[in-house]
Motif scaffolding. Structure first.
Motif, PDB file in Angstrom:
ATOM      1  N   ASN A 168       0.810  -1.209   0.000  1.00  0.00           N
ATOM      2  CA  ASN A 168       0.000   0.000   0.000  1.00  0.00           C
ATOM      3  C   ASN A 168       0.851   1.269   0.000  1.00  0.00           C
ATOM      4  OD1 ASN A 168      -2.709  -1.038  -0.028  1.00  0.00           O
ATOM      5  ND2 ASN A 168      -2.400  -1.713   2.093  1.00  0.00           N
ATOM      6  N   ALA A 169       2.061   1.181   0.581  1.00  0.00           N
ATOM      7  CA  ALA A 169       2.914   2.371   0.673  1.00  0.00           C
ATOM      8  C   ALA A 169       3.796   2.555  -0.553  1.00  0.00           C
ATOM      9  CB  ALA A 169       3.787   2.289   1.932  1.00  0.00           C
ATOM     10  N   SER A 185      11.979   5.313   3.775  1.00  0.00           N
ATOM     11  CA  SER A 185      10.723   6.041   3.587  1.00  0.00           C
ATOM     12  C   SER A 185       9.525   5.141   3.847  1.00  0.00           C
ATOM     13  CB  SER A 185      10.666   6.610   2.171  1.00  0.00           C
ATOM     14  OG  SER A 185      11.710   7.543   1.949  1.00  0.00           O
ATOM     15  N   LEU A 186       9.611   3.889   3.406  1.00  0.00           N
ATOM     16  CA  LEU A 186       8.514   2.941   3.638  1.00  0.00           C
ATOM     17  C   LEU A 186       8.350   2.668   5.127  1.00  0.00           C
ATOM     18  CD1 LEU A 186       9.155   0.393   0.740  1.00  0.00           C
ATOM     19  CD2 LEU A 186       7.263   2.029   0.916  1.00  0.00           C
ATOM     20  N   ALA A 187       9.495   2.546   5.838  1.00  0.00           N
ATOM     21  CA  ALA A 187       9.418   2.302   7.278  1.00  0.00           C
ATOM     22  C   ALA A 187       8.759   3.480   7.986  1.00  0.00           C
ATOM     23  CB  ALA A 187      10.827   2.065   7.828  1.00  0.00           C
ATOM     24  N   SER A 220      15.590   0.353  -2.680  1.00  0.00           N
ATOM     25  CA  SER A 220      14.386   1.070  -3.104  1.00  0.00           C
ATOM     26  C   SER A 220      13.393   0.074  -3.693  1.00  0.00           C
ATOM     27  CB  SER A 220      14.723   2.139  -4.151  1.00  0.00           C
ATOM     28  OG  SER A 220      15.626   3.083  -3.606  1.00  0.00           O
ATOM     29  N   VAL A 221      12.116   0.295  -3.409  1.00  0.00           N
ATOM     30  CA  VAL A 221      11.058  -0.651  -3.789  1.00  0.00           C
ATOM     31  C   VAL A 221      10.115   0.014  -4.794  1.00  0.00           C
ATOM     32  CG1 VAL A 221       9.121  -2.041  -2.939  1.00  0.00           C
ATOM     33  CG2 VAL A 221      11.208  -1.774  -1.544  1.00  0.00           C
ATOM     34  N   THR A 222       9.750  -0.748  -5.853  1.00  0.00           N
ATOM     35  CA  THR A 222       8.806  -0.265  -6.864  1.00  0.00           C
ATOM     36  C   THR A 222       7.795  -1.370  -7.148  1.00  0.00           C
ATOM     37  OG1 THR A 222      10.587   1.014  -7.887  1.00  0.00           O
ATOM     38  CG2 THR A 222       8.567   0.711  -9.175  1.00  0.00           C
ATOM     39  N   LEU A 223       6.519  -1.006  -7.214  1.00  0.00           N
ATOM     40  CA  LEU A 223       5.479  -1.999  -7.538  1.00  0.00           C
ATOM     41  C   LEU A 223       5.634  -2.475  -8.978  1.00  0.00           C
ATOM     42  CD1 LEU A 223       2.276  -0.407  -5.964  1.00  0.00           C
ATOM     43  CD2 LEU A 223       3.449  -2.484  -5.188  1.00  0.00           C
ATOM     44  N   THR A 224       5.442  -3.778  -9.192  1.00  0.00           N
ATOM     45  CA  THR A 224       5.394  -4.326 -10.553  1.00  0.00           C
ATOM     46  C   THR A 224       3.941  -4.283 -11.042  1.00  0.00           C
ATOM     47  OG1 THR A 224       4.992  -6.578  -9.766  1.00  0.00           O
ATOM     48  CG2 THR A 224       7.304  -5.873 -10.005  1.00  0.00           C
ATOM     49  N   ASP A 225       3.747  -4.659 -12.291  1.00  0.00           N
ATOM     50  CA  ASP A 225       2.365  -4.720 -12.821  1.00  0.00           C
ATOM     51  C   ASP A 225       1.541  -5.724 -12.035  1.00  0.00           C
ATOM     52  OD1 ASP A 225       3.053  -2.858 -14.700  1.00  0.00           O
ATOM     53  OD2 ASP A 225       3.418  -4.314 -16.307  1.00  0.00           O
TER      54      ASP A 225
END
Length: 503
Positions: A12-13, A24-26, A180-185
């Motif tokens: 969600n973040a 940043s997510l934490a 760093s985290v990025t959402l996939t499709d």
């Protein structure tokens, strides 16, 4: 679909368009960074996010570094004092320049060690010469320190300069892996379809076992690839580790350990060794004399016998040095230039009483010499002293002892070269081959004590003796080409943390 609470929070973040750091997510989720990291890796394994990694390095001044921003680096201050003293034209007494520089305590050693390294000049026989073309005002290390003090980044600084400042403990290097985290499709699709939080637990408790609840709960999976926090504790210095190893080997060969003072009378350090009092090694250029009252605890009869050996030699064909001999000089205190002073104390019976043959003794202790600093010489270092007292000893016995000793450290290529010593005859130096450069380096000195040494001490049998360099042994064992990497202000801290002594 149900997922653990931490994974749902990260999904969600996270963003599908912008990479979001773990930090940043934490902050946004209220979870611990390590919990977010674990959840991100689990989501990555399922294809819902991507995790990118990059290394970030930050530098921070230490207290000593901040002090040098204000006062200037010791070597720069030494250079300025040398220039003011006219050392760019003719060499000047080192003590005069040090006094004018205002340096004191450990700063003197630091200045001397870095003065030559940076090409600011040279030091020879107690005199200091300065290079007129040196640009000390634009010293790269000083520039970096000032930049950090101003709160500016040092990305453009030379890597070698930064490494040097870290090794000098003027700057601390903080390295961090930023993820760093990025959402996939697939992650976006999962969020659109809806995801629920699954009730999970991360540990099995006694209450769960008692109640039987453990059969109905879902346990959180553990990511064994997640980074653990780095914990650095203190450890024994590699030189001390090696010294302890040497002691174990020599005790195993039947030797007993000697102990004695670091500051001692010249009588024990040199006179008992049949070293003439006008020998160059006994001048103020090579020894560290102490301004303290002379030693009183020296047997008068032994002083008389040693003086007689110096003046007249021993035996019917003996011949002394015919040079000045002063009891006041013999009783003067200096830092020992070799641990053979301990051998003299023990062989004379002064330390532990009269010894009966056979005997084996050793020490692994620090000695002090006014040498010019270079990759193989320091002002203080460790000497492996040893001697064997027995009847009918020969040079072959001495060589065999060395071969047995060095073989314990995996060193089998030992070479011997005849040499002159005032106190041993015959004498020879030992050389070992450096494992990286292939060059032969001197690792020790040895021989059979002369009658001029033994007779005044009251020893009536043969004594073979040696002085070996602990730091040189370290060079042969690990391939170090500069002993300042492991000893002194220029030590490589990472190397000291990681290297372990071979057993």
């Amino acid at each position: 679909m149900k997922l653990p609470e931490s994974q749902v929070a990260v999904l969600n973040a996270a963003s599908a368009t912008d990479a979001t750091t773990i930090g940043s997510l934490a902050e946004e989720t209220g979870l611990k960074p390590e919990t977010v990291t674990q959840a991100a890796f689990e989501l990555r394994d399922d294809g819902y996010v991507t995790v990118e990694e990059r290394e970030e390095v930050e530098y921070e001044l230490t207290e000593e570094g901040r002090q040098y921003v204000e006062d200037g680096l010791p070597e720069v201050r030494l250079y300025r004092a040398a220039v003011d003293a006219g050392a760019t034209a003719d060499p000047v007494q080192m003590g005069q320049v040090i006094g004018a520089s205002g340096l004191g305590g450990p700063e003197v050693d630091i200045a001397l060690a870095n003065f030559g390294r940076k090409g600011y000049g040279s030091i020879d026989s107690g005199e200091l010469a300065a290079d007129a073309d040196a640009d000390a005002e634009n010293d790269p290390e000083s520039t970096v320190l000032t930049t950090l003090a101003d709160g500016e980044a040092v990305e453009d600084a030379d890597e070698e300069t930064l490494d040097q400042l870290v090794s000098r403990n003027l700057v601390e290097r903080h390295e961090e892996t930023v993820r760093s985290v990025t959402l996939t499709d697939d992650g976006v699709t999962l969020l659109m379809e809806g995801v629920e939080t699954a009730e999970t637990v991360d540990r099995l408790t006694p209450e769960m076992l008692t109640s039987g609840e453990w059969e109905d709960v879902e346990f959180t999976e553990y990511n064994v690839e997640a980074d653990a926090p780095e914990v650095r504790t203190g450890k024994t210095h590699i030189l001390r580790q090696t010294a302890d190893r040497v002691k174990d080997v020599l005790v195993g060969m039947g030797f007993q350990e000697m102990e004695g003072p670091h500051a001692d009378a010249d009588f024990w350090i040199n006179d008992c060794l049949f070293m003439p009092q006008d020998h160059p090694a006994r001048t103020h250029w090579d020894r560290f004399a102490l301004d303290v009252p002379p030693i009183e605890d020296v047997p008068e009869d032994l002083v008389d016998r040693v003086e007689d050996a110096h003046r007249n030699g021993v035996g019917p064909d003996g011949d002394g040095y015919h040079s000045p001999w002063s009891e006041d000089f013999a009783r003067a205190i200096a830092l020992r230039g070799h641990t053979t002073s301990l051998s003299m104390r023990y062989l004379s019976g002064h330390e532990v009483g009269d010894l009966e043959s056979p005997q084996r003794y050793f020490s692994v202790e620090k000695v002090y010499r006014n040498d010019t600093l270079d990759p193989t010489h320091l002002l203080e270092f460790y000497q492996i002293e040893g001697w064997v007292m027995a009847d009918d000893l020969s040079v072959r016995d001495l060589m065999g002892t060395f071969e047995e000793f060095y073989e314990q450290f995996g060193i089998t290529d030992i070479q011997f070269k005849p040499h002159y010593n005032p106190y041993t005859e015959p004498s020879f130096e030992l050389f070992g081959r450096h494992p990286e450069t292939g060059e032969l380096i001197e690792i020790g000195n040895s021989g059979m004590f002369r009658d001029e040494v033994l007779e005044p001490l009251g020893v009536e049998c043969d004594v073979m003796a040696w002085g070996l360099a602990l730091e040189r042994l370290l060079m042969l064992m690990y391939g170090f080409d500069d002993i300042r990497d492991v000893h002194g202000t220029m030590s490589d801290l990472e190397l000291l943390r990681e290297v372990e002594v071979l057993r």
